[in-house]
Design a protein around this motif. Structure first.
Motif, PDB file in Angstrom:
ATOM      1  N   PHE A 161     -51.670   4.568 -22.164  1.00  6.19           N
ATOM      2  CA  PHE A 161     -51.073   4.224 -20.872  1.00  6.19           C
ATOM      3  C   PHE A 161     -51.507   2.833 -20.443  1.00  6.19           C
ATOM      4  CE2 PHE A 161     -51.489   4.080 -16.207  1.00  6.19           C
ATOM      5  CZ  PHE A 161     -50.141   4.188 -15.868  1.00  6.19           C
ATOM      6  N   VAL A 162     -52.788   2.511 -20.624  1.00  3.84           N
ATOM      7  CA  VAL A 162     -53.280   1.183 -20.265  1.00  3.84           C
ATOM      8  C   VAL A 162     -52.624   0.116 -21.144  1.00  3.84           C
ATOM      9  CG1 VAL A 162     -55.323  -0.292 -20.101  1.00  3.84           C
ATOM     10  CG2 VAL A 162     -55.453   2.104 -19.383  1.00  3.84           C
ATOM     11  N   VAL A 163     -52.538   0.378 -22.457  1.00  8.79           N
ATOM     12  CA  VAL A 163     -51.880  -0.563 -23.368  1.00  8.79           C
ATOM     13  C   VAL A 163     -50.420  -0.759 -22.956  1.00  8.79           C
ATOM     14  CG1 VAL A 163     -51.086  -0.884 -25.756  1.00  8.79           C
ATOM     15  CG2 VAL A 163     -53.431  -0.118 -25.297  1.00  8.79           C
ATOM     16  N   ASN A 164     -49.763   0.325 -22.579  1.00  5.03           N
ATOM     17  CA  ASN A 164     -48.377   0.250 -22.133  1.00  5.03           C
ATOM     18  C   ASN A 164     -48.229  -0.629 -20.896  1.00  5.03           C
ATOM     19  OD1 ASN A 164     -46.410   1.781 -19.928  1.00  5.03           O
ATOM     20  ND2 ASN A 164     -45.440   1.543 -21.936  1.00  5.03           N
ATOM     21  N   ARG A 165     -49.137  -0.480 -19.951  1.00  7.77           N
ATOM     22  CA  ARG A 165     -49.066  -1.298 -18.734  1.00  7.77           C
ATOM     23  C   ARG A 165     -49.373  -2.767 -19.040  1.00  7.77           C
ATOM     24  NH1 ARG A 165     -45.949   1.281 -15.388  1.00  7.77           N
ATOM     25  NH2 ARG A 165     -45.241   1.974 -17.441  1.00  7.77           N
ATOM     26  N   LEU A 166     -50.272  -3.025 -19.988  1.00  5.89           N
ATOM     27  CA  LEU A 166     -50.616  -4.402 -20.334  1.00  5.89           C
ATOM     28  C   LEU A 166     -49.471  -5.119 -21.037  1.00  5.89           C
ATOM     29  CD1 LEU A 166     -54.253  -3.952 -21.724  1.00  5.89           C
ATOM     30  CD2 LEU A 166     -53.634  -5.320 -19.716  1.00  5.89           C
ATOM     31  N   THR A 167     -48.767  -4.383 -21.905  1.00  8.61           N
ATOM     32  CA  THR A 167     -47.822  -5.033 -22.813  1.00  8.61           C
ATOM     33  C   THR A 167     -46.369  -4.614 -22.651  1.00  8.61           C
ATOM     34  OG1 THR A 167     -48.032  -3.317 -24.521  1.00  8.61           O
ATOM     35  CG2 THR A 167     -49.664  -5.099 -24.551  1.00  8.61           C
ATOM     36  N   GLY A 168     -46.140  -3.456 -22.062  1.00 11.27           N
ATOM     37  CA  GLY A 168     -44.803  -2.891 -22.019  1.00 11.27           C
ATOM     38  C   GLY A 168     -44.451  -2.100 -23.255  1.00 11.27           C
ATOM     39  N   SER A 169     -45.327  -2.085 -24.264  1.00  7.39           N
ATOM     40  CA  SER A 169     -45.047  -1.387 -25.515  1.00  7.39           C
ATOM     41  C   SER A 169     -45.239   0.120 -25.360  1.00  7.39           C
ATOM     42  CB  SER A 169     -45.965  -1.888 -26.632  1.00  7.39           C
ATOM     43  OG  SER A 169     -45.772  -3.262 -26.870  1.00  7.39           O
ATOM     44  N   ARG A 170     -44.334   0.876 -25.929  1.00  9.57           N
ATOM     45  CA  ARG A 170     -44.397   2.340 -25.915  1.00  9.57           C
ATOM     46  C   ARG A 170     -44.825   2.793 -27.306  1.00  9.57           C
ATOM     47  NH1 ARG A 170     -40.705   6.126 -27.749  1.00  9.57           N
ATOM     48  NH2 ARG A 170     -40.806   8.199 -26.763  1.00  9.57           N
ATOM     49  N   VAL A 171     -46.154   2.813 -27.532  1.00  9.49           N
ATOM     50  CA  VAL A 171     -46.691   3.165 -28.844  1.00  9.49           C
ATOM     51  C   VAL A 171     -47.943   4.014 -28.680  1.00  9.49           C
ATOM     52  CG1 VAL A 171     -45.817   1.065 -29.951  1.00  9.49           C
ATOM     53  CG2 VAL A 171     -48.143   1.087 -29.025  1.00  9.49           C
ATOM     54  N   SER A 172     -48.325   4.680 -29.757  1.00  7.53           N
ATOM     55  CA  SER A 172     -49.651   5.283 -29.859  1.00  7.53           C
ATOM     56  C   SER A 172     -50.153   4.997 -31.264  1.00  7.53           C
ATOM     57  CB  SER A 172     -49.622   6.780 -29.578  1.00  7.53           C
ATOM     58  OG  SER A 172     -50.951   7.292 -29.487  1.00  7.53           O
ATOM     59  N   GLU A 173     -51.405   5.413 -31.529  1.00 11.52           N
ATOM     60  CA  GLU A 173     -51.992   5.093 -32.831  1.00 11.52           C
ATOM     61  C   GLU A 173     -52.624   6.337 -33.448  1.00 11.52           C
ATOM     62  OE1 GLU A 173     -55.643   4.976 -33.149  1.00 11.52           O
ATOM     63  OE2 GLU A 173     -55.418   5.930 -31.204  1.00 11.52           O
ATOM     64  N   VAL A 174     -53.016   6.204 -34.700  1.00 14.09           N
ATOM     65  CA  VAL A 174     -53.333   7.369 -35.514  1.00 14.09           C
ATOM     66  C   VAL A 174     -54.606   8.110 -35.114  1.00 14.09           C
ATOM     67  CG1 VAL A 174     -52.018   6.605 -37.531  1.00 14.09           C
ATOM     68  CG2 VAL A 174     -54.377   5.834 -37.244  1.00 14.09           C
ATOM     69  N   SER A 175     -55.627   7.428 -34.581  1.00 12.16           N
ATOM     70  CA  SER A 175     -56.877   8.144 -34.310  1.00 12.16           C
ATOM     71  C   SER A 175     -56.703   9.144 -33.173  1.00 12.16           C
ATOM     72  CB  SER A 175     -58.022   7.161 -34.014  1.00 12.16           C
ATOM     73  OG  SER A 175     -57.853   6.502 -32.779  1.00 12.16           O
ATOM     74  N   ASP A 176     -56.020   8.746 -32.096  1.00 19.44           N
ATOM     75  CA  ASP A 176     -55.789   9.668 -30.983  1.00 19.44           C
ATOM     76  C   ASP A 176     -54.806  10.764 -31.362  1.00 19.44           C
ATOM     77  OD1 ASP A 176     -57.129   9.732 -28.546  1.00 19.44           O
ATOM     78  OD2 ASP A 176     -56.162   7.934 -27.790  1.00 19.44           O
ATOM     79  N   MET A 177     -53.729  10.393 -32.033  1.00 18.91           N
ATOM     80  CA  MET A 177     -52.713  11.389 -32.377  1.00 18.91           C
ATOM     81  C   MET A 177     -53.256  12.431 -33.360  1.00 18.91           C
ATOM     82  SD  MET A 177     -49.746  11.410 -30.925  1.00 18.91           S
ATOM     83  CE  MET A 177     -48.798  10.425 -29.757  1.00 18.91           C
TER      84      MET A 177
END
Length: 509
Positions: A161-177
């Motif tokens: 969510f923080v990354v999304n607010r910083l960049t606008g990108s709608r992504v996640s990464e492998v360690s959390d998922m």
């Protein structure tokens, strides 16, 4: 021109911003505590608007304290607590934040256990459903709040969510998922069969594009730069599950290394070369592109001391001394004895039993506040020991461990860990290991380090080392046995207490 790395750490309670130089020296720090909402028993939520406002504030404060040009920040990495459920609506606006302390889905987990759902998820995700696991919460919403479920456009995690607010990108990464049981762990990708096992085959569209932890997720947007003081265009990487980040930030980066985190959660993890060891563990997460972290975790660690201090200890000591230091000083003055009270650290349930409750046992009239605090410190360490025994039974081996998290700041608690676990325990110099791990990953993502191990070697330093006291070995073995016996004896009562509560299925949206 010297370069710096900004690490963000979005935990269950506090979001932190830390600027490091490339030698791991902390240049500036800022933190902001958020507020949890508990609208119903077992529901633990947060306001996403507050989370983002706090994130912007700590970033600007940290930059101001550092006194460096924003353009000197080479990259930004973000870590955050795993699981729970952070959702955007279909218009990519903040919708819901459920924290990983939430236990509303306990009944669903019990139902699924009877139906053998875990037998279908474990071979794929190496994880069985548990109450605050992300897919479990999503399935709970689908059943009990279909109106809210239908509004969800994206499911991800606090740091996403923080990354999304910083960049606008709608992504996640492998360690959390992977840590949330949402990936085919060996293939490192989403899996429709897995989602179907959770009853979520129709929810694949809610899962965002998947990247590696050190891949660049996006760049700081112009409007965010104006609000935070960051330089527009600064690279932001995908980031890390905070327990993986804390391990990395405490120097745990090589296969066979062990990390223990005494934070809100009890985290016990060992780096392994493949997705499997010789037996089941609570969860496994990817660590880098080829290795994995075998974990045994539960919400049973330093949050117990935070609660005790907040409810019974603040304001009762000199202002020059932190309440946590004052509490640990009382505990340190107690000489361990056979009749000391015991404590169960189940304020937020046990790993596989959301009905479990905390409690002190065996108190007598001659016991003091110091005895109770020491019992709590020992009880948390016993909980970690239970998890570590599971990891060892599964085949992972290690001869020493690195302790991080809030519990590592105490001079007494790491010694109790060493004594209870029977292995040497080290503590890193940096207190902000989650933010440091995120910074190391950021440096790796932009090519300042070849890999995580090179980054950890460059940026992590050891501060203290604790040897187990052999004279206390038999004492703690006996008390640990009593701790487990009382757990067994109390389990039926915990269930009766839980069943006496009136059921609530609402969610504060």
């Amino acid at each position: 021109m010297e370069k710096y790395l900004l690490g963000l750490d979005a935990g269950n309670t506090v979001i932190k911003a830390v600027i490091f130089d490339l030698n791991g020296r902390e240049v500036a720090y800022a933190g902001e505590e958020g507020h949890s909402r508990m609208p119903y028993p077992g529901h633990v939520e947060r306001d996403l608007g507050e989370l983002w406002a706090n994130a912007k504030r700590v970033i600007r404060t940290c930059l101001d304290k550092a006194g460096i040009a924003a353009t000197d920040i080479a990259a930004i990495g973000c870590a955050g607590h795993g699981n729970g459920l952070y959702a955007l609506d279909r218009d990519r606006q903040p919708l819901l934040g459920i924290q990983s302390l939430d236990t509303r889905a306990t009944g669903l987990v019990e139902e699924w256990a009877a139906e053998g759902v875990g037998d279908r998820t474990a071979p794929i995700a190496r994880q069985r459903p548990w109450p605050s696991q992300t897919p479990t919460l999503l399935a709970w919403l689908k059943r009990h709040r279909p109106d809210l479920f239908q509004r969800i456009g994206t499911v991800f995690f606090s740091k996403d969510f923080v990354v999304n607010r910083l960049t606008g990108s709608r992504v996640s990464e492998v360690s959390d998922m992977s840590g949330a049981g949402l990936l085919d762990l060996a293939a490192r990708r989403y899996d429709r069969t897995l989602m179907a096992a959770y009853g979520l085959a129709d929810s694949m569209h809610m899962l965002p594009p998947l990247i590696e932890s050190a891949d660049i997720a996006g760049h700081v947007a112009e409007e965010v730069a104006a609000e935070t003081g960051l330089a527009a265009g600064t690279p932001v990487i995908g980031g890390l599950f905070d327990v993986v980040a804390s391990a990395l930030g405490s120097g745990v980066s090589r296969t066979g290394s062990a990390s223990i985190i005494a934070g809100t959660w009890s985290i016990n993890q060992v780096i392994i070369d493949g997705p499997d060891i010789n037996g089941p563990v609570f969860m496994s997460s990817t660590f880098d592109r080829s290795r994995y972290m075998a974990m045994e975790n539960s919400a049973t660690s330093a949050a117990n001391l935070e609660w005790l201090v907040r409810e019974f200890f603040e304001g009762e000591h000199e202002e020059s001394i932190s309440p946590f230091d004052a509490a640990c000083a009382l505990a340190a003055a107690v000489t361990p004895a056979a009749d000391d009270p015991l404590y169960h650290p189940y304020l937020y349930g046990a790993q596989q039993d959301g009905h479990a409750r905390a409690g002190f046992y065996g108190m007598a009239g001659w016991h003091t506040k110091g005895h109770l605090i020491r019992a709590l410190l020992e009880g948390v360490a016993f909980g970690h020991r239970q998890h570590i025994e599971t990891i060892r039974k599964a085949g992972a081996t290690f001869e020493e461990a690195v302790l991080s998290g809030g519990g590592s700041r105490s001079k007494l608690w790491p010694q109790i860990f060493a004594d209870v676990l029977g292995v040497p325990v080290t503590v890193a110099v940096s207190r902000e290991t989650g933010a440091l791990g995120a910074a190391i990953a950021a440096g790796t993502g932009v090519g300042l380090f070849a890999d995580f191990t090179e980054g950890a070697t460059a940026m992590v330093r050891t501060d203290r080392r604790y040897q187990p006291n052999g004279a206390l070995s038999a004492h703690y073995d006996r008390r640990y046995g009593l701790y487990k016996d009382v757990t067994v004896a109390m389990t039926p009562l915990w269930r009766r207490l839980s069943e006496a509560q009136s059921p609530a299925t609402g969610v504060a949206a």
